[in-house]
Design a protein around this motif. Structure first.
Motif, PDB file in Angstrom:
ATOM      1  N   LEU A 223      56.628  21.646  30.079  1.00  0.00           N
ATOM      2  CA  LEU A 223      56.443  21.499  31.523  1.00  0.00           C
ATOM      3  C   LEU A 223      57.780  21.478  32.251  1.00  0.00           C
ATOM      4  N   ILE A 224      58.719  20.670  31.755  1.00  0.00           N
ATOM      5  CA  ILE A 224      60.034  20.578  32.398  1.00  0.00           C
ATOM      6  C   ILE A 224      60.771  21.907  32.298  1.00  0.00           C
ATOM      7  N   ARG A 225      60.484  22.645  31.272  1.00  0.00           N
ATOM      8  CA  ARG A 225      61.133  23.948  31.118  1.00  0.00           C
ATOM      9  C   ARG A 225      60.696  24.929  32.192  1.00  0.00           C
ATOM     10  N   VAL A 226      59.408  25.003  32.501  1.00  0.00           N
ATOM     11  CA  VAL A 226      58.920  26.125  33.309  1.00  0.00           C
ATOM     12  C   VAL A 226      58.680  25.797  34.779  1.00  0.00           C
ATOM     13  N   LEU A 227      58.148  24.615  35.096  1.00  0.00           N
ATOM     14  CA  LEU A 227      57.725  24.368  36.475  1.00  0.00           C
ATOM     15  C   LEU A 227      58.895  24.331  37.462  1.00  0.00           C
ATOM     16  N   PRO A 228      59.960  23.557  37.206  1.00  0.00           N
ATOM     17  CA  PRO A 228      61.073  23.583  38.173  1.00  0.00           C
ATOM     18  C   PRO A 228      61.699  24.966  38.320  1.00  0.00           C
ATOM     19  N   ALA A 229      61.800  25.710  37.209  1.00  0.00           N
ATOM     20  CA  ALA A 229      62.377  27.052  37.284  1.00  0.00           C
ATOM     21  C   ALA A 229      61.524  27.959  38.160  1.00  0.00           C
ATOM     22  N   GLY A 230      60.206  27.870  38.017  1.00  0.00           N
ATOM     23  CA  GLY A 230      59.318  28.688  38.830  1.00  0.00           C
ATOM     24  C   GLY A 230      59.410  28.344  40.302  1.00  0.00           C
ATOM     25  N   LEU A 231      59.482  27.050  40.625  1.00  0.00           N
ATOM     26  CA  LEU A 231      59.595  26.637  42.027  1.00  0.00           C
ATOM     27  C   LEU A 231      60.889  27.149  42.646  1.00  0.00           C
ATOM     28  N   LEU A 232      61.985  27.105  41.890  1.00  0.00           N
ATOM     29  CA  LEU A 232      63.250  27.623  42.407  1.00  0.00           C
ATOM     30  C   LEU A 232      63.154  29.124  42.692  1.00  0.00           C
ATOM     31  N   LEU A 233      62.521  29.872  41.795  1.00  0.00           N
ATOM     32  CA  LEU A 233      62.378  31.313  42.011  1.00  0.00           C
ATOM     33  C   LEU A 233      61.515  31.619  43.227  1.00  0.00           C
ATOM     34  N   LEU A 234      60.434  30.853  43.400  1.00  0.00           N
ATOM     35  CA  LEU A 234      59.560  31.105  44.546  1.00  0.00           C
ATOM     36  C   LEU A 234      60.229  30.726  45.865  1.00  0.00           C
TER      37      LEU A 234
ATOM     38  N   ARG B 206      59.902  34.063  47.864  1.00  0.00           N
ATOM     39  CA  ARG B 206      58.982  33.888  48.999  1.00  0.00           C
ATOM     40  C   ARG B 206      58.067  35.106  49.215  1.00  0.00           C
ATOM     41  N   ARG B 207      57.295  35.402  48.186  1.00  0.00           N
ATOM     42  CA  ARG B 207      56.345  36.512  48.304  1.00  0.00           C
ATOM     43  C   ARG B 207      55.053  36.138  47.597  1.00  0.00           C
ATOM     44  N   LEU B 208      53.926  36.407  48.265  1.00  0.00           N
ATOM     45  CA  LEU B 208      52.620  36.120  47.692  1.00  0.00           C
ATOM     46  C   LEU B 208      52.086  37.342  46.942  1.00  0.00           C
ATOM     47  N   PRO B 209      51.265  37.100  45.918  1.00  0.00           N
ATOM     48  CA  PRO B 209      50.591  38.229  45.254  1.00  0.00           C
ATOM     49  C   PRO B 209      49.568  38.858  46.196  1.00  0.00           C
ATOM     50  N   ALA B 210      49.210  40.111  45.914  1.00  0.00           N
ATOM     51  CA  ALA B 210      48.119  40.743  46.652  1.00  0.00           C
ATOM     52  C   ALA B 210      46.820  39.989  46.388  1.00  0.00           C
TER      53      ALA B 210
ATOM     54  N   LEU C 135      51.271  44.591  38.096  1.00  0.00           N
ATOM     55  CA  LEU C 135      51.027  43.968  39.396  1.00  0.00           C
ATOM     56  C   LEU C 135      52.069  44.423  40.406  1.00  0.00           C
ATOM     57  N   SER C 136      51.724  44.286  41.688  1.00  0.00           N
ATOM     58  CA  SER C 136      52.590  44.806  42.752  1.00  0.00           C
ATOM     59  C   SER C 136      53.834  43.954  42.982  1.00  0.00           C
ATOM     60  N   LEU C 137      53.876  42.734  42.471  1.00  0.00           N
ATOM     61  CA  LEU C 137      55.025  41.853  42.670  1.00  0.00           C
ATOM     62  C   LEU C 137      56.264  42.407  41.978  1.00  0.00           C
ATOM     63  N   THR C 138      57.418  42.232  42.599  1.00  0.00           N
ATOM     64  CA  THR C 138      58.673  42.562  41.941  1.00  0.00           C
ATOM     65  C   THR C 138      59.014  41.474  40.928  1.00  0.00           C
ATOM     66  N   VAL C 139      60.116  41.660  40.199  1.00  0.00           N
ATOM     67  CA  VAL C 139      60.386  40.821  39.027  1.00  0.00           C
ATOM     68  C   VAL C 139      60.512  39.341  39.379  1.00  0.00           C
ATOM     69  N   LEU C 140      61.288  38.998  40.390  1.00  0.00           N
ATOM     70  CA  LEU C 140      61.542  37.575  40.660  1.00  0.00           C
ATOM     71  C   LEU C 140      60.292  36.824  41.108  1.00  0.00           C
TER      72      LEU C 140
ATOM     73  N   THR D 246      57.914  36.552  38.108  1.00  0.00           N
ATOM     74  CA  THR D 246      58.362  35.523  37.168  1.00  0.00           C
ATOM     75  C   THR D 246      58.096  34.135  37.731  1.00  0.00           C
ATOM     76  N   GLY D 247      58.437  33.940  38.999  1.00  0.00           N
ATOM     77  CA  GLY D 247      58.260  32.625  39.611  1.00  0.00           C
ATOM     78  C   GLY D 247      56.810  32.176  39.629  1.00  0.00           C
ATOM     79  N   TRP D 248      55.895  33.069  40.030  1.00  0.00           N
ATOM     80  CA  TRP D 248      54.483  32.696  40.072  1.00  0.00           C
ATOM     81  C   TRP D 248      53.939  32.375  38.684  1.00  0.00           C
ATOM     82  N   GLN D 249      54.338  33.149  37.689  1.00  0.00           N
ATOM     83  CA  GLN D 249      53.848  32.862  36.338  1.00  0.00           C
ATOM     84  C   GLN D 249      54.375  31.520  35.833  1.00  0.00           C
TER      85      GLN D 249
END
Length: 293
Positions: free
Chosen positions: A44-55, A59-63, A173-178, A181-184
């Motif tokens: 959890l500590i590995r992935v959640l903070p990293a994802g929040l920083l990327l988002l 700042r882009r939503l999926p289709a 998916l239509s999202l670009t890499v960052l 990655t952040g949403w996942q």
């Protein structure tokens, strides 16, 4: 393949290979620098903070129609895989976990063959088998403990990661890499959160070493490594990406040799060379298939 295309291919291979090389440090960091017996908390500590920083940055939503697929990919690539990875890391010798994880390229090839009717080249298929065999020679010993829960976690983790790589390439998916990655990372982290809070013991008072170790597996092991990994998934054939995962246990072996005084015998050295040759053979066989779906 033109010279420019070949150059782009090998540049993408090198950048993607940095991800499993970074992930190879997970074994030594988990065993030496993290509080023990808290696999889901570590994930959890590995992935959640990293994802929040990327988002926050992307700042882009999926289709609207992509949320279902994004949830599946988040579970396979992050939520389930990270949980199973840390269960295996805490319950198995790193060598056995790595050997079982080395089946990922074969699983990807079998999925593409069975579903997409894309038969793997003979070179790539036999190179992938050689990679598993080389990993076994490198890492297994008569003293290896075959703990069933850890083995099941390692194998299921390999299936999840292989399926995630295959579906990521197939769905596109239509999202670009960052943002992708952040949403996942965020969605996968939210899947891990209730398990971490209910199954693992609360964290003890953390030392500076613990904090730095958690920062490493989050910022390098998730934010940077997964961004490079999903970039590679978008640009390289699936079997080529999956085979690069073999570099993770190789990095773990080299770190153990460099920092923990673990030896690499003559037989193990042969296994290491076989694994490296397997990775290069798969990359070469896949070099002309960049447009594979």
């Amino acid at each position: 393949m033109s010279a420019n295309t070949a150059l782009r291919h090998w540049r993408d291979v090198v950048l993607t290979a940095l991800a499993p090389a970074i992930w190879g440090s997970t074994y030594i960091v988990s065993s030496e620098f993290l509080p023990p017996d808290r696999p889901f908390t570590a994930a959890l500590i590995r992935v959640l903070p990293a994802g929040l920083l990327l988002l926050l940055f992307a700042r882009r939503l999926p289709a609207r129609g992509e949320w279902g697929r994004l949830l599946v990919l988040s579970a396979l690539n992050i939520g389930l895989f990270q949980a199973l990875l840390f269960v295996a890391a805490f319950r198995l010798p790193g060598g056995l976990a790595a050997v079982l994880g080395a089946t990922q390229p074969l699983i990807v090839m079998l999925l593409a063959w069975a579903v997409d009717r894309l038969a793997p080249s003979r070179i790539a298929f036999w190179a992938a088998i050689a990679g598993v065999a080389g990993m076994a020679v490198l890492l297994l010993s008569p003293q290896t403990v075959f703990e069933p829960v850890g083995m099941a976690a390692a194998l299921l983790g390999a299936v999840c990661m292989a399926s995630g790589v295959w579906l990521s390439r197939r769905w596109r998916l239509s999202l670009t890499v960052l943002p992708l990655t952040g949403w996942q990372l965020v969605l996968g982290g939210l899947m891990l959160a209730p398990v971490a809070l209910t199954v693992d013991a609360p964290l003890p008072a953390l030392t500076l070493t613990n904090v730095l170790a958690y920062a490493w597996i989050c910022l390098a092991g998730a934010l940077l490594a997964y961004a490079l990994w999903f970039r590679g998934v978008a640009r390289l054939p699936t079997a080529a990406v999956a085979s690069l995962g073999l570099l993770s246990p190789l990095t773990a072996v080299l770190l153990g040799w460099a920092f923990l005084g673990q030896s690499i015998t003559g037989t193990a050295l042969i296994g290491l060379i076989v694994v490296l040759a397997s990775v290069f053979a798969v990359q070469g066989a896949m070099a002309g298939k960049r447009k594979e779906r």
